[in-house]
Design an enzyme around this catalytic site. Structure first.
Site, short mmCIF file in Angstrom:
data_model
loop_
_atom_site.label_atom_id
_atom_site.label_comp_id
_atom_site.label_asym_id
_atom_site.label_seq_id
_atom_site.Cartn_x
_atom_site.Cartn_y
_atom_site.Cartn_z
N LYS A 169 0.86 -1.18 0.00
CA LYS A 169 0.00 0.00 0.00
C LYS A 169 0.90 1.23 0.00
O LYS A 169 1.47 1.61 1.02
CB LYS A 169 -0.92 0.06 1.23
CG LYS A 169 -1.93 1.20 1.09
CD LYS A 169 -2.22 1.96 2.37
CE LYS A 169 -1.41 3.17 2.66
NZ LYS A 169 -1.52 4.33 1.80
N GLU A 244 10.31 1.29 9.96
CA GLU A 244 11.35 2.29 9.64
C GLU A 244 10.70 3.65 9.85
O GLU A 244 9.89 4.09 9.03
CB GLU A 244 11.80 2.14 8.18
CG GLU A 244 12.45 0.82 7.86
CD GLU A 244 13.79 0.65 8.52
OE1 GLU A 244 14.37 1.65 8.98
OE2 GLU A 244 14.27 -0.49 8.61
N CYS A 278 14.14 11.02 6.03
CA CYS A 278 14.10 10.50 7.41
C CYS A 278 15.45 10.63 8.09
O CYS A 278 15.54 10.82 9.29
CB CYS A 278 13.63 9.06 7.41
SG CYS A 278 14.59 8.02 6.30
N GLU A 378 10.43 15.88 14.77
CA GLU A 378 10.78 15.79 13.35
C GLU A 378 9.93 16.80 12.57
O GLU A 378 8.71 16.84 12.71
CB GLU A 378 10.49 14.37 12.85
CG GLU A 378 10.96 14.16 11.44
CD GLU A 378 10.56 12.80 10.90
OE1 GLU A 378 9.40 12.41 11.03
OE2 GLU A 378 11.44 12.12 10.33
P1 NDP Z 1 2.92 8.60 7.45
O1 NDP Z 1 3.32 7.84 8.64
O2 NDP Z 1 1.90 9.65 7.59
O3 NDP Z 1 2.38 7.60 6.31
C1 NDP Z 1 3.13 6.50 5.87
C2 NDP Z 1 2.20 5.46 5.27
O4 NDP Z 1 1.36 4.94 6.30
C3 NDP Z 1 1.26 6.03 4.20
O5 NDP Z 1 1.09 5.11 3.17
C4 NDP Z 1 -0.01 6.24 5.01
O6 NDP Z 1 -1.18 6.28 4.23
C5 NDP Z 1 0.00 5.01 5.90
N1 NDP Z 1 -0.87 5.10 7.06
C6 NDP Z 1 -1.38 6.21 7.66
N2 NDP Z 1 -2.19 5.87 8.69
C7 NDP Z 1 -2.20 4.52 8.74
C8 NDP Z 1 -2.86 3.58 9.59
N3 NDP Z 1 -3.66 3.94 10.59
N4 NDP Z 1 -2.65 2.26 9.35
C9 NDP Z 1 -1.84 1.85 8.36
N5 NDP Z 1 -1.21 2.69 7.52
C10 NDP Z 1 -1.37 4.02 7.71
O7 NDP Z 1 4.26 9.19 6.83
P2 NDP Z 1 4.46 10.14 5.59
O8 NDP Z 1 3.88 9.48 4.37
O9 NDP Z 1 4.02 11.51 5.91
O10 NDP Z 1 6.07 10.09 5.44
C11 NDP Z 1 6.91 10.85 6.22
C12 NDP Z 1 7.39 10.06 7.43
O11 NDP Z 1 8.04 8.87 7.01
C13 NDP Z 1 8.43 10.81 8.25
O12 NDP Z 1 8.12 10.67 9.61
C14 NDP Z 1 9.73 10.11 7.93
O13 NDP Z 1 10.71 10.20 8.92
C15 NDP Z 1 9.27 8.71 7.72
N6 NDP Z 1 10.24 7.99 6.90
C16 NDP Z 1 11.06 7.06 7.51
C17 NDP Z 1 12.03 6.42 6.77
C18 NDP Z 1 12.92 5.38 7.38
O14 NDP Z 1 13.48 4.58 6.62
N7 NDP Z 1 13.11 5.34 8.67
C19 NDP Z 1 12.26 6.75 5.35
C20 NDP Z 1 11.33 7.72 4.83
C21 NDP Z 1 10.37 8.32 5.59
P3 NDP Z 1 -1.80 7.72 3.83
O15 NDP Z 1 -1.02 8.11 2.63
O16 NDP Z 1 -3.22 7.47 3.58
O17 NDP Z 1 -1.60 8.64 4.99
#
Ligand code: NDP
Length: 475
Positions: A169, A244, A278, A378
């Site tokens: 997803k 992650e 990230c 962050e």
């Molecule tokens: P989010 O946590 O908002 O979303 C990540 C994914 O999770 C999206 O596909 C989102 O869907 C989905 N999601 C949201 N709510 C739920 C739920 N209740 N259950 C299951 N899935 C859900 O992150 P962002 O997309 O805003 O990305 C930025 C974040 O990602 C930052 O915090 C960054 O640090 C982190 N990140 C970490 C990395 C790592 O390797 N450690 C690398 C890159 C980013 P939807 O699009 O609908 O919200």
């Protein structure tokens, strides 16, 4: 305008059952460029059923067969790398200068994983016991919008290598990029049901994956808050989890570092991917007696980075991905000013001439203390905090005084000294005198609230298998 209303399930492009539609906006212009139909529970249940069925045969394939599939996935993405890179410029605002390289890196993930697979021991001996590393089953991968291809390929590669099947997803705001990737995957001729991709919201599709009993493991990349929600949702079925998550990574500049190199590099590390990374080093920890010199070098470094239209080859800083991200960054800049941080460069509002897109001013604050909001949370935008230290012990203390532990950076002209500091930092990765995460075999993941588990190379493969011990295997 592009209309995305299909998922990729069981090797077919299938129409979405959902009827909720989301606009896709070009962040450079705020113009509507597409619409995606979000999937519902039924769509993801169909995808999980396909993956479960496919697992029966796929888990029995040979290393050679799976290596060939990894190669085909790499080749199919490389065939369309230019088009994929252009889509990430249009949909995500990623500067063209970085987009192509990032797309190629995503494709190469399959080759790096193929190499790791040759070394991976699926059968091990412990005394008289044989330990067989069995593929986990159906992996549920949930990915964010920053570097869509990197994250999706990074989830698919270890699943394929270990004989797991997968349902992905992605972030729905990356739907144009995901559609192109689905086409590449389709070209790679992978057995039906092994790779499935369902567009949809986290609250609907992501949550269903998290609770579904036929998903063995959730492999999630995203924010720490959503990682916690997923952990709670996964507990009833005791799913395995790889998380992650976010970071607030420290970058320690030691007194003996070459400041003319280390400070411009620190700005690149902090503003990597327009700050939407990230592992961005967003807390710059410098000797107190060198602060004025640091501020001067910072101003020069920021000035030399071209902010502009991401299609232009020399652009380093593009727009942020969305209005939501723009608002978040503005909110943090305001909080920093209110809490008394000193603005070195940047500030609130759009940069002049860039009012039409989600552009923010690259911003650096000095006189930040580690208890201020901008040092603790962050931000995920180009906002850098300078924090000063008197002694190296204090620098390490500041670096580790965070709920996160994803990455860290150290600059010094004395390698042994830098290694010693690295050994004391609590983070999944420490980079010495460099800012680019270019070792594809090194594990990636976080300590503390930056996550659970590791991606990449052998460590990524270990995450997808479960040891089965057969006792008295040998006389
Ligand atoms: P989010 O946590 O908002 O979303 C990540 C994914 O999770 C999206 O596909 C989102 O869907 C989905 N999601 C949201 N709510 C739920 C739920 N209740 N259950 C299951 N899935 C859900 O992150 P962002 O997309 O805003 O990305 C930025 C974040 O990602 C930052 O915090 C960054 O640090 C982190 N990140 C970490 C990395 C790592 O390797 N450690 C690398 C890159 C980013 P939807 O699009 O609908 O919200």
């Amino acid at each position: 305008m592009k209309i995305i209303n299909q998922h990729y399930i069981n090797s077919h492009f299938v129409k979405s059952n959902g009827n909720e539609v989301e606009d896709l906006i070009n962040p450079t212009t705020k113009k509507l460029i597409g619409r995606v139909t979000l999937g519902n529970e039924k769509d993801v249940q169909t995808a999980i059923a396909a993956a479960k069925e496919a697992f029966k045969l796929f888990s029995k394939t040979t290393i050679e067969e799976r290596s060939n599939m990894l190669q085909r996935l790499h080749d199919a993405i490389m065939d369309k790398a230019e088009i994929l890179a252009q889509a990430s410029v249009e949909e995500y605002g990623s500067p063209a200068s970085a987009s192509y390289g990032r797309t190629v890196f995503a494709a190469k993930t399959f080759l790096f994983t193929k190499e790791a697979l040759q070394e991976f021991e699926f059968e091990r001996s412990m005394g008289k016991t044989k330990v067989i590393m069995e593929p986990l089953g159906v992996i549920g991968a949930i990915t964010p919008w920053n570097a869509n291809y990197t994250h999706i390929c990074g989830k698919i590669a270890p699943a394929i290598a270990t004989g797991c099947t997968i349902v992905v997803k992605p972030s729905e705001i990356s739907a144009l990029q995901t559609k192109l990737l689905m086409e590449c995957i389709n070209e790679a001729n992978i057995p039906a049901g092994v790779i499935n991709i369902v567009n949809g919201s986290g609250a609907v599709v992501g949550a269903e994956m998290t609770r579904h009993p036929d998903i063995a493991k959730i492999s999630f990349t995203g924010s720490t808050n959503v990682g916690k929600l997923i952990s709670k949702g996964a507990v009833d079925t005791l799913k395995r989890l790889a998380l992650e998550l976010g970071g607030k990574s420290p970058n320690i500049i030691l007194e003996d570092a070459n400041f003319n190199e280390a400070i411009p590099m620190a700005v690149s590390i902090g503003f990597s991917n327009t700050g939407q990374a990230c592992h961005a080093g967003t807390r710059l920890i410098v000797p107190e007696n060198r602060l004025e010199e640091v501020k001067k070098l910072i101003k020069e470094a920021v000035k030399s980075m071209k902010l502009g239209n991401p299609v232009e080859e020399d652009t380093i800083l593009g727009p942020l991905v969305s209005q939501k991200q723009f608002d978040t960054v503005q909110r943090y800049i305001k909080i920093a000013i209110d809490e008394g941080a000193e603005l070195v460069t940047g500030g609130l509002g759009h940069p002049e001439g860039f009012e039409d897109g989600y552009f923010v001013k690259p911003t650096v604050f000095a006189n930040v203390t580690n208890d201020m909001t901008i040092a603790r949370e962050e931000i995920f935008g180009p906002v850098l905090s300078i924090i000063t230290y008197k002694t190296e012990e204090q620098a390490i203390e500041i670096a580790n005084d965070t709920i996160y532990g994803l990455a860290a950076y150290v600059s010094s002209s004395n390698l042994e000294k830098a290694k010693n500091i690295a050994s004391k930092i609590v983070a999944g990765r420490v980079l010495i005198n460099k800012g680019v995460h270019d070792d594809p075999y090194a594990p990636f993941g976080g300590f503390k609230q930056s996550g659970i588990g590791r991606d990449s190379g052998i460590y990524g493969l270990e995450e997808h298998v479960e040891p089965k011990a057969i006792l008295s295997y040998k006389e």
